[in-house]
Each structure stands twice: as structure tokens, then as C-alpha cells.
Scaffold this motif. Structure first.
Motif, PDB file in Angstrom:
ATOM      1  N   THR A 145       0.817  -1.225   0.000  1.00 36.20           N
ATOM      2  CA  THR A 145       0.000   0.000   0.000  1.00 36.20           C
ATOM      3  C   THR A 145       0.844   1.265   0.000  1.00 36.20           C
ATOM      4  OG1 THR A 145      -0.113  -0.121   2.414  1.00 36.20           O
ATOM      5  CG2 THR A 145      -1.960  -1.095   1.179  1.00 36.20           C
ATOM      6  N   ARG A 146       2.143   1.133   0.236  1.00 30.72           N
ATOM      7  CA  ARG A 146       2.995   2.327   0.267  1.00 30.72           C
ATOM      8  C   ARG A 146       4.388   1.967  -0.252  1.00 30.72           C
ATOM      9  NH1 ARG A 146       4.304   4.100   5.289  1.00 30.72           N
ATOM     10  NH2 ARG A 146       3.177   2.606   6.559  1.00 30.72           N
ATOM     11  N   GLY A 147       5.178   2.989  -0.536  1.00 31.50           N
ATOM     12  CA  GLY A 147       6.609   2.839  -0.764  1.00 31.50           C
ATOM     13  C   GLY A 147       6.989   1.872  -1.875  1.00 31.50           C
TER      14      GLY A 147
ATOM     15  N   VAL B 262      -2.658  -6.242  -3.098  1.00 30.59           N
ATOM     16  CA  VAL B 262      -1.824  -5.442  -2.197  1.00 30.59           C
ATOM     17  C   VAL B 262      -2.393  -5.553  -0.785  1.00 30.59           C
ATOM     18  CG1 VAL B 262      -0.957  -3.751  -3.856  1.00 30.59           C
ATOM     19  CG2 VAL B 262      -3.139  -3.313  -2.726  1.00 30.59           C
ATOM     20  N   THR B 263      -1.476  -5.654   0.193  1.00 28.92           N
ATOM     21  CA  THR B 263      -1.932  -5.678   1.573  1.00 28.92           C
ATOM     22  C   THR B 263      -1.296  -4.547   2.364  1.00 28.92           C
ATOM     23  OG1 THR B 263      -0.260  -6.998   2.760  1.00 28.92           O
ATOM     24  CG2 THR B 263      -1.833  -8.232   1.388  1.00 28.92           C
ATOM     25  N   GLY B 264      -2.078  -4.073   3.344  1.00 23.65           N
ATOM     26  CA  GLY B 264      -1.624  -3.128   4.360  1.00 23.65           C
ATOM     27  C   GLY B 264      -2.362  -3.499   5.627  1.00 23.65           C
TER      28      GLY B 264
ATOM     29  N   GLY C  19      -6.624  -6.153   4.044  1.00 22.13           N
ATOM     30  CA  GLY C  19      -6.046  -5.678   5.300  1.00 22.13           C
ATOM     31  C   GLY C  19      -5.610  -6.849   6.151  1.00 22.13           C
ATOM     32  N   LEU C  20      -4.352  -6.853   6.559  1.00 23.10           N
ATOM     33  CA  LEU C  20      -3.888  -7.880   7.501  1.00 23.10           C
ATOM     34  C   LEU C  20      -2.747  -7.299   8.327  1.00 23.10           C
ATOM     35  CD1 LEU C  20      -0.927  -9.211   6.469  1.00 23.10           C
ATOM     36  CD2 LEU C  20      -2.432 -10.328   4.841  1.00 23.10           C
TER      37      LEU C  20
ATOM     38  N   ALA D 114       6.585  -5.516   3.710  1.00 28.03           N
ATOM     39  CA  ALA D 114       6.047  -4.686   4.804  1.00 28.03           C
ATOM     40  C   ALA D 114       7.115  -4.384   5.857  1.00 28.03           C
ATOM     41  CB  ALA D 114       4.868  -5.404   5.459  1.00 28.03           C
ATOM     42  N   ILE D 115       6.962  -3.231   6.484  1.00 28.64           N
ATOM     43  CA  ILE D 115       7.857  -2.835   7.583  1.00 28.64           C
ATOM     44  C   ILE D 115       7.096  -1.862   8.491  1.00 28.64           C
ATOM     45  CG2 ILE D 115       8.833  -0.890   6.281  1.00 28.64           C
ATOM     46  CD1 ILE D 115      11.060  -2.883   8.546  1.00 28.64           C
TER      47      ILE D 115
END
Ligand SMILES: NC(=O)c1ccc[n+]([C@@H]2O[C@H](COP(=O)([O-])OP(=O)(O)OC[C@H]3O[C@@H](n4cnc5c(N)ncnc54)[C@H](OP(=O)(O)O)[C@@H]3O)[C@@H](O)[C@H]2O)c1
Length: 233
Positions: free
Chosen positions: A12-14, A32-34, A55-56, A81-82
Motif C-alpha cells: 500500500t505504500r513505498g 496489495v496488503t496493508g 487488510g492484515l 512490509a515494515i
């Protein structure tokens, strides 16, 4: 056989979003996940094509299987993810450390575990680490530790998941990524001076390097530094 989807965990970003945009632009089915369902859906709509948002929370790994239950056949799985943790051993924040260690090592592994029946035999997994693995700085205690853990994860997954391919990418500071593009000019210049190429790595270069590891069928068990030569300094 039709291509499987491209799943970008932390898409979702970056850098993850940049990869999701690239593959969606190529007409691929992208997930995509966020952390938040509505935000992930909004991001997927903005990317367009047949992109879906989920979403997860990787820091709560028990919930991951349920959240990914609707994902079908997967060709490329990107774990990007981070949740950054500025942590030092002198002022150790146990909760922050546990959040990042769980997210990056247990959460990433649980995603692979859950999606395994849906990963094709020719699928590839790409795990994001970072140069803090080899170039620690004050406050990088947890980040350096988990990025070292990524190296172990790659090696064991290559053996356990064969013939699937598993690789890792370790970028230096990506100058035009949302995380860094607003850094103070003096810090930017100091980083540029320290980089042998005389310029910071870009998001486009990270996408290019990611594609190499995902799409070249000979690449397996590789830890690729994308750093403009920092490791030589
Ligand atoms: N940017 C760089 O210069 C750089 C340098 C070296 C290494 N890296 C590595 O490259 C990867 C991408 O970095 P980035 O800068 O592009 O990251 P970013 O812009 O901060 O994006 C982080 C992503 O992770 C998701 N996320 C955060 N916490 C999560 C959680 N608990 N559960 C599930 N998803 C979560 C976010 O989703 P929501 O916010 O929507 O929840 C977002 O999609 C990371 O692994 C990072 O360590 C980046």
C-alpha cells in the motif's frame, strides 16, 4: 496455463506500492496488503486494473490465514512490509522490538505458510531486507537483527520449498521513496557523498532489481544488495 497473481504484502505504500503499480501496469492480477482493509481497498482502486486490497496485520500472525483465504493461484509473492523501529540496546523498547521481529520474521513466514498450497511450482518469493543488515547504525538494533534473520529465512525456505525460488533484496536508502524523500538536504548530501556511484538508489532501480530476482528462473537463494556500492566502503 494463465499466470498466477502477484501478491505484494506491504503493497500500500513505498517500494511495495511501486512494484504493485508496475505489475498492474503489465496487466497482471495484483493483490496489495496493508494493515487496514478500507485503506488497502482504496489503494487497490487507485492502482487500477484487477488489483485487490486486503487488510492484515503481520504483527498478529494468527489472523493472517483468515485474511488471505480469498487469494487464489500465486506466481510472485513479494514480502515488503515494515513497521520501523528505532531501537537501541541501551534504551531497549521491548514492545517495539517484538512488533518488528514478529512482523518481519514470524509474519512473513506465516504468509508463505498460508499461501504455500496456492504457490505454483514455478513461483518465486522475494523478501525485503535492507542494508542495515551489514551497515548498522545507532538505533538499528532491531532492524539489523531482523534483516540478518531474512538471510536465514531465505536459506531455509530455498531448501524447504524447492523447486520454488526464494530471494532477498537489501536496498540502501532509496532516495525517492516516501520514507526518505523529505529528509533534510544536508543528510541527503552526506549520503550521496558516501555512495560510490555519487547518487542514491531510486525506486525504479529497486523495481528493476526485484523483477530480476522474481522473473529470472535461475535466481535462487540470492541476497542482492541494491546499494550503489555501499558495501565496498
Ligand atoms: N525505503 C527505503 O529506503 C528502504 C531501505 C532499505 C530497506 N527497505 C525495506 O524495503 C521494504 C519496503 O520499505 P518502504 O520504505 O517502502 O516501506 P513503507 O513505505 O514504510 O511501507 C510499509 C508497508 O508495510 C505495511 N505495514 C506496516 N506495518 C504493517 C503490519 N503490522 N502488518 C502488515 N503490513 C504492515 C504498510 O501498510 P499500511 O501503512 O497501509 O498499514 C506499508 O504497505 C521494507 O521491508 C524495508 O525494510 C526500504
Amino acid at each position: 496455463m494463465a499466470n498466477g497473481s502477484v501478491v505484494v504484502v506491504g503493497g500500500t505504500r513505498g517500494l511495495g506500492l511501486e512494484l504493485a503499480r508496475f505489475y498492474a501496469g503489465r496487466g497482471r492480477d495484483v493483490v496489495v496488503t496493508g494493515r487496514d482493509q478500507a485503506a488497502a481497498e482504496a489503494c487497490a482502486a487507485e492502482i487500477g486494473g484487477s488489483t485487490r486490497g486486503i487488510g492484515l496485520n503481520l504483527a498478529e500472525p494468527h489472523g493472517i490465514a483468515d485474511r488471505l483465504s480469498g487469494v487464489g493461484d500465486v506466481e510472485y509473492l513479494i514480502l515488503a512490509a515494515i513497521d520501523r523501529d528505532a531501537n537501541s540496546v541501551r534504551e531497549y523498547d521491548v514492545d517495539a522490538a517484538m512488533r518488528l521481529v514478529t512482523l518481519k520474521l514470524v509474519g512473513y513466514t506465516e504468509v508463505v505458510h498460508v499461501l504455500l498450497p496456492r504457490l505454483r511450482d514455478d513461483a518465486a518469493v522475494l523478501i525485503f531486507g535492507g542494508l542495515a543488515r551489514d551497515r548498522p547504525y545507532p538505533g538499528s538494533t532491531t532492524v539489523t537483527t531482523v534483516n540478518g534473520g531474512v538471510a536465514g529465512l531465505v536459506r531455509t525456505l530455498v531448501i524447504e520449498l524447492a523447486p520454488l525460488r526464494v530471494n532477498a533484496l537489501h536496498p540502501a536508502i532509496v532516495g525517492d521513496s516516501p520514507q526518505w524523500r523529505d529528509m533534510p538536504p544536508e543528510r541527503f548530501e552526506a549520503l550521496v557523498r558516501r555512495t560510490p556511484t555519487g547518487r542514491l538508489v531510486t525506486m525504479a532501480q529497486v523495481v528493476d532489481a526485484s523483477r530480476f530476482l522474481l522473473e529470472n528462473g535461475a535466481m535462487n537463494g540470492i541476497e542482492l544488495a541494491v546499494d550503489g556500492g555501499w558495501l565496498c566502503t
